[in-house]
Design a protein around this motif. Structure first.
Motif, PDB file in Angstrom:
ATOM      1  N   ARG A   1       5.104 -19.060  -9.734  1.00  0.00           N
ATOM      2  CA  ARG A   1       4.497 -17.868  -9.143  1.00  0.00           C
ATOM      3  C   ARG A   1       2.986 -17.850  -9.332  1.00  0.00           C
ATOM      4  NH1 ARG A   1       6.019 -11.683 -10.809  1.00  0.00           N
ATOM      5  NH2 ARG A   1       4.728 -10.681  -9.240  1.00  0.00           N
ATOM      6  N   TYR A   2       2.525 -18.229 -10.530  1.00  0.00           N
ATOM      7  CA  TYR A   2       1.095 -18.181 -10.829  1.00  0.00           C
ATOM      8  C   TYR A   2       0.406 -19.530 -10.692  1.00  0.00           C
ATOM      9  CZ  TYR A   2       2.194 -13.524 -12.315  1.00  0.00           C
ATOM     10  OH  TYR A   2       2.619 -12.224 -12.332  1.00  0.00           O
ATOM     11  N   ASN A   3       1.124 -20.489 -10.123  1.00  0.00           N
ATOM     12  CA  ASN A   3       0.554 -21.796  -9.814  1.00  0.00           C
ATOM     13  C   ASN A   3      -0.145 -22.426 -11.014  1.00  0.00           C
ATOM     14  OD1 ASN A   3       0.120 -23.914  -8.045  1.00  0.00           O
ATOM     15  ND2 ASN A   3      -1.897 -23.160  -7.463  1.00  0.00           N
TER      16      ASN A   3
ATOM     17  N   TYR B   1      -6.219 -20.838 -19.108  1.00  0.00           N
ATOM     18  CA  TYR B   1      -5.993 -22.207 -19.584  1.00  0.00           C
ATOM     19  C   TYR B   1      -4.862 -22.870 -18.804  1.00  0.00           C
ATOM     20  CZ  TYR B   1      -4.817 -26.229 -22.354  1.00  0.00           C
ATOM     21  OH  TYR B   1      -4.554 -27.518 -22.732  1.00  0.00           O
ATOM     22  N   LEU B   2      -3.795 -22.143 -18.563  1.00  0.00           N
ATOM     23  CA  LEU B   2      -2.641 -22.705 -17.865  1.00  0.00           C
ATOM     24  C   LEU B   2      -2.967 -23.098 -16.429  1.00  0.00           C
ATOM     25  CD1 LEU B   2       0.150 -20.327 -19.176  1.00  0.00           C
ATOM     26  CD2 LEU B   2      -0.157 -22.756 -19.742  1.00  0.00           C
ATOM     27  N   ARG B   3      -3.885 -22.405 -15.835  1.00  0.00           N
ATOM     28  CA  ARG B   3      -4.273 -22.729 -14.450  1.00  0.00           C
ATOM     29  C   ARG B   3      -5.280 -23.864 -14.376  1.00  0.00           C
ATOM     30  NH1 ARG B   3      -4.882 -16.903 -11.490  1.00  0.00           N
ATOM     31  NH2 ARG B   3      -2.701 -16.702 -10.888  1.00  0.00           N
ATOM     32  N   SER B   4      -6.314 -23.825 -15.227  1.00  0.00           N
ATOM     33  CA  SER B   4      -7.396 -24.790 -15.044  1.00  0.00           C
ATOM     34  C   SER B   4      -7.767 -25.597 -16.270  1.00  0.00           C
ATOM     35  CB  SER B   4      -8.634 -24.079 -14.496  1.00  0.00           C
ATOM     36  OG  SER B   4      -8.981 -22.977 -15.297  1.00  0.00           O
ATOM     37  N   GLY B   5      -7.163 -25.324 -17.419  1.00  0.00           N
ATOM     38  CA  GLY B   5      -7.471 -26.105 -18.612  1.00  0.00           C
ATOM     39  C   GLY B   5      -8.917 -25.930 -19.013  1.00  0.00           C
TER      40      GLY B   5
ATOM     41  N   ASN C   1       0.792 -29.851 -16.640  1.00  0.00           N
ATOM     42  CA  ASN C   1       0.258 -30.686 -17.723  1.00  0.00           C
ATOM     43  C   ASN C   1      -0.429 -29.819 -18.774  1.00  0.00           C
ATOM     44  OD1 ASN C   1       1.153 -33.194 -16.806  1.00  0.00           O
ATOM     45  ND2 ASN C   1      -0.593 -33.385 -15.424  1.00  0.00           N
ATOM     46  N   ASN C   2      -1.175 -28.814 -18.321  1.00  0.00           N
ATOM     47  CA  ASN C   2      -1.799 -27.881 -19.262  1.00  0.00           C
ATOM     48  C   ASN C   2      -0.729 -27.112 -20.037  1.00  0.00           C
ATOM     49  OD1 ASN C   2      -4.243 -28.701 -18.227  1.00  0.00           O
ATOM     50  ND2 ASN C   2      -4.547 -26.886 -16.979  1.00  0.00           N
ATOM     51  N   ALA C   3       0.332 -26.716 -19.342  1.00  0.00           N
ATOM     52  CA  ALA C   3       1.417 -25.966 -19.981  1.00  0.00           C
ATOM     53  C   ALA C   3       2.101 -26.808 -21.052  1.00  0.00           C
ATOM     54  CB  ALA C   3       2.421 -25.500 -18.935  1.00  0.00           C
ATOM     55  N   LYS C   4       2.278 -28.087 -20.792  1.00  0.00           N
ATOM     56  CA  LYS C   4       2.907 -28.975 -21.775  1.00  0.00           C
ATOM     57  C   LYS C   4       2.025 -29.157 -23.006  1.00  0.00           C
ATOM     58  CE  LYS C   4       5.477 -31.639 -18.390  1.00  0.00           C
ATOM     59  NZ  LYS C   4       5.608 -32.932 -17.700  1.00  0.00           N
ATOM     60  N   GLN C   5       0.711 -29.142 -22.808  1.00  0.00           N
ATOM     61  CA  GLN C   5      -0.223 -29.360 -23.909  1.00  0.00           C
ATOM     62  C   GLN C   5      -0.472 -28.099 -24.735  1.00  0.00           C
ATOM     63  OE1 GLN C   5      -3.734 -30.944 -22.089  1.00  0.00           O
ATOM     64  NE2 GLN C   5      -2.727 -32.854 -21.498  1.00  0.00           N
TER      65      GLN C   5
END
Length: 113
Positions: free
Chosen positions: A80-82, A38-42, A86-90
């Protein structure tokens, strides 16, 4: 697949080699691995397993030192994991959690109280 195994091994080594009193970055990273897709691609809502890990992390981050450490780790591992910031904030909102740590690549972790 080999990258995933290597990642887990690196995280386990970091976790078990740390004698930190606060939550270790290795432990935090390991806890957040279910959220990495999720954090990478939502794309849709994060998994319930991911949200359970976020809720446990939220309960573990107590005190200024722990919040600053978690902040530094999130910034370090996010780069590090790119991850997509925006996904991280959500993510906390989707999981109905109010994390006591800002999720932004521009956060000055020394100012987190």
């Amino acid at each position: 697949m080999a990258k995933s195994v290597l990642l887990v091994l690196m995280v386990l080594i970091a976790f078990y080699s740390c004698s930190c009193s606060a939550i270790s970055c290795g432990s935090l990273t390991l806890d957040l691995l279910p959220c990495l897709p999720y954090l990478r691609s939502g794309g849709g809502d994060p998994s319930s397993f991911c949200c359970n890990e976020i809720k446990q992390l939220n309960a573990a981050i107590r005190g200024k030192e722990a919040r600053q450490g978690a902040c530094k780790c999130i910034l370090q591992q996010g780069k590090r994991y790119n991850i997509n910031w925006n996904n991280a904030k959500q993510l906390p909102g989707f999981c109905k959690v109010n994390l006591p740590v800002p999720v932004s690549p521009n956060t000055d972790c020394s100012r987190v109280s």
